[in-house]
Write an enzyme that holds these catalytic residues in place. Structure first.
Site, PDB file in Angstrom:
ATOM      1  N   ARG A  47       0.831  -1.210   0.000  1.00 14.59           N
ATOM      2  CA  ARG A  47       0.000   0.000   0.000  1.00 14.59           C
ATOM      3  C   ARG A  47       0.867   1.262   0.000  1.00 14.59           C
ATOM      4  O   ARG A  47       0.546   2.247  -0.685  1.00 14.59           O
ATOM      5  CB  ARG A  47      -0.946  -0.029   1.218  1.00 14.59           C
ATOM      6  N   HIS A  51       0.617   4.050  -2.875  1.00 19.92           N
ATOM      7  CA  HIS A  51       0.213   5.437  -2.578  1.00 19.92           C
ATOM      8  C   HIS A  51       1.317   6.443  -2.908  1.00 19.92           C
ATOM      9  O   HIS A  51       1.026   7.603  -3.211  1.00 19.92           O
ATOM     10  CB  HIS A  51      -0.218   5.569  -1.116  1.00 19.92           C
ATOM     11  N   HIS A 174      -5.989  -6.234  -3.825  1.00 21.10           N
ATOM     12  CA  HIS A 174      -6.837  -6.287  -2.627  1.00 21.10           C
ATOM     13  C   HIS A 174      -7.097  -7.713  -2.149  1.00 21.10           C
ATOM     14  O   HIS A 174      -7.865  -7.910  -1.215  1.00 21.10           O
ATOM     15  CB  HIS A 174      -8.153  -5.526  -2.858  1.00 21.10           C
ATOM     16  N   TRP A 190     -10.257  -8.655   2.565  1.00 20.78           N
ATOM     17  CA  TRP A 190     -11.000  -8.996   1.353  1.00 20.78           C
ATOM     18  C   TRP A 190     -11.020 -10.509   1.132  1.00 20.78           C
ATOM     19  O   TRP A 190     -11.911 -11.023   0.489  1.00 20.78           O
ATOM     20  CB  TRP A 190     -10.342  -8.348   0.139  1.00 20.78           C
TER      21      TRP A 190
END
Ligand code: HIF
Length: 291
Positions: A47, A51, A174, A190
Site C-alpha cells: 500500500r 500510494h 486487494h 478482502w
C-alpha cells in the site's frame, strides 16, 4: 559509503547485487517482524508503494513514485495515507543499513519484495528515483475514494494513464491485507489468506453473495456466507460495470493470466513520474528468498 545519503548517492554506484541485498534485508525483516496485523507487514508495504506512485498526474507530469514526498506532513497527513507510517517506520532500519538508496527507490523496492515474498509474481524493478523536498508534495485528493463508483475509478486511474483492463488487474492486490477502522474507517480483509497473493479476490467477487454490512461504520459489503470478508463500494463497482466485469471473470478463471497482467501493470504503476536514465531492459528481477 559512510555519510549522508545525499552525498553518497553521487559517489557510490550501486550494482544489481547491492539492490538484491536491500531486497534480502526487507525479506528478512518481513519474517522477523511477524507480530503485526495478520502476521506480516507485506500488505502495508504494498500500500505504501502504491500510494507513493498513485499521485501521478499524466497531464502535468507531477506526483508519482519519484520524490517520496509522503515523508513530509502535508502529504503524509492526507486522509488516504492514514496508517502508512507503520510501513515507513518498518523501512527505517533498512534505510539506515543502506544509506545510499533513496527513500523513493526503497519504498517501491519494498513493494516489489512484499509481493514476491507473499508468493506473488516476479515484479521487475529498476532504480533511478530521487528524493525531493516538501515543495513537491502533491495536493490532497489524488488517491481514490473507496465510497465512490466506476466513474471515479476511471477518473483517478485514467489520470495516471491506465485503461480498463489495467485498472482491474491492479485491483487484484486487494487479495492482500485488510481495512482498519482507525485508518480508513472500513473494517476487515478482502480474502481468507490476506498475506498470500492469489486471484482469490476475483473468485470471491464472482462467486460469493455480497450484501451491505449492518453497522455504524462507512457503507461496505460483507460476504453472506461467513460475514468475515469485505468489499469496498469501489471493489463492487468492478462487477457492476460490464467492461470491468469481463476482466474480473478472466482473472477469476486463470491465475496465471492474472499474475502476468498484474506484474506488467504494477511495474508501470511503480515507475510513474520517474525520469529514468536507464531502459526497461535494465530492470532487475529479484531472487525470491528460499522459504
Ligand atoms: Fe487499496 N485500500 N485501494 N489498493 N490497498 C486499502 C488497503 C489496501 C482503495 C482503498 C483502500 C488499490 C486500490 C484501491 C492495497 C493495495 C491497493 C484500504 C484500507 C482502503 C480503504 C486502508 C486501511 O484501513 O488500512 C481504493 C478506493 C482503491 C481504488 C479502487 C490498488 C489496487 C487494488 C492500486 C492496490 O494495489 C493494500 C495492499 C491494502 C492493505 C493494506 C493493509 O494495511 O493491510
Amino acid at each position: 559509503i559512510k555519510g549522508s545519503s545525499g552525498e553518497t548517492q553521487g559517489i557510490f554506484k550501486a550494482t544489481k547485487d547491492d539492490y538484491q541485498k536491500v531486497y534480502d534485508e526487507i525479506a528478512r525483516l518481513l519474517v522477523d517482524k511477524d507480530d503485526y496485523d495478520d502476521g506480516s507487514y507485506g500488505p502495508v508495504l504494498v500500500r505504501l508503494a502504491w500510494h507513493a506512485s498513485g499521485t501521478y498526474d499524466a497531464a502535468t507530469k507531477t506526483g508519482g513514485s519519484n520524490g517520496a514526498t509522503m515523508r513530509f506532513a502535508p502529504e503524509g497527513d492526507h486522509g488516504a495515507n492514514a496508517g502508512l507510517k507503520h510501513a515507513r517506520d518498518f523501512l527505517e532500519p533498512v534505510k539506515a543499513k543502506f544509506p545510499w538508496i533513496s527513500y523513493s527507490d526503497l519504498w517501491t523496492l519494498a513493494g516489489v519484495c512484499a509481493i514476491q515474498e507473499m508468493q506473488g509474481p516476479i515484479i521487475p524493478w529498476r532504480p533511478g528515483r530521487q528524493d525531493r523536498d516538501v515543495a513537491f508534495c502533491t495536493p490532497d485528493g489524488r488517491l481514490p475514494d473507496a465510497s465512490k463508483d466506476q466513474n471515479h475509478i476511471r477518473a483517478i486511474f485514467g489520470r495516471m494513464g491506465f485503461d480498463d483492463r489495467e485498472m482491474v488487474a491492479l485491483s487484484g492486490a486487494h487479495s492482500l491485507g485488510r481495512c482498519h477502522t482507525d485508518r480508513s474507517g472500513y473494517d476487515g480483509p478482502w480474502a481468507f489468506s490476506p498475506t498470500v497473493m492469489t486471484n482469490e479476490y476475483f473468485r470471491l467477487l464472482m462467486d460469493e453473495k455480497w450484501g451491505w454490512k449492518k453497522w455504524n461504520g462507512p457503507a461496505q459489503y460483507e460476504d453472506q456466507s461467513t460475514k468475515s470478508l469485505m468489499m469496498l463500494p469501489t471493489d463492487m463497482a468492478l462487477i457492476k460495470d460490464k467492461e470491468f466485469k469481463k476482466h474480473v471473470e478472466r482473472y477469476a478463471k486463470d491465475s496465471q493470466v492474472f499474475f502476468k497482467e498484474f506484474s506488467d501493470v504494477i511495474v508501470k504503476l511503480f515507475e510513474l513520474g520517474v525520469p529514468f536514465e536507464s531502459t526497461p531492459e535494465d530492470r532487475i528481477s529479484f531472487k525470491v528468498s528460499d522459504d
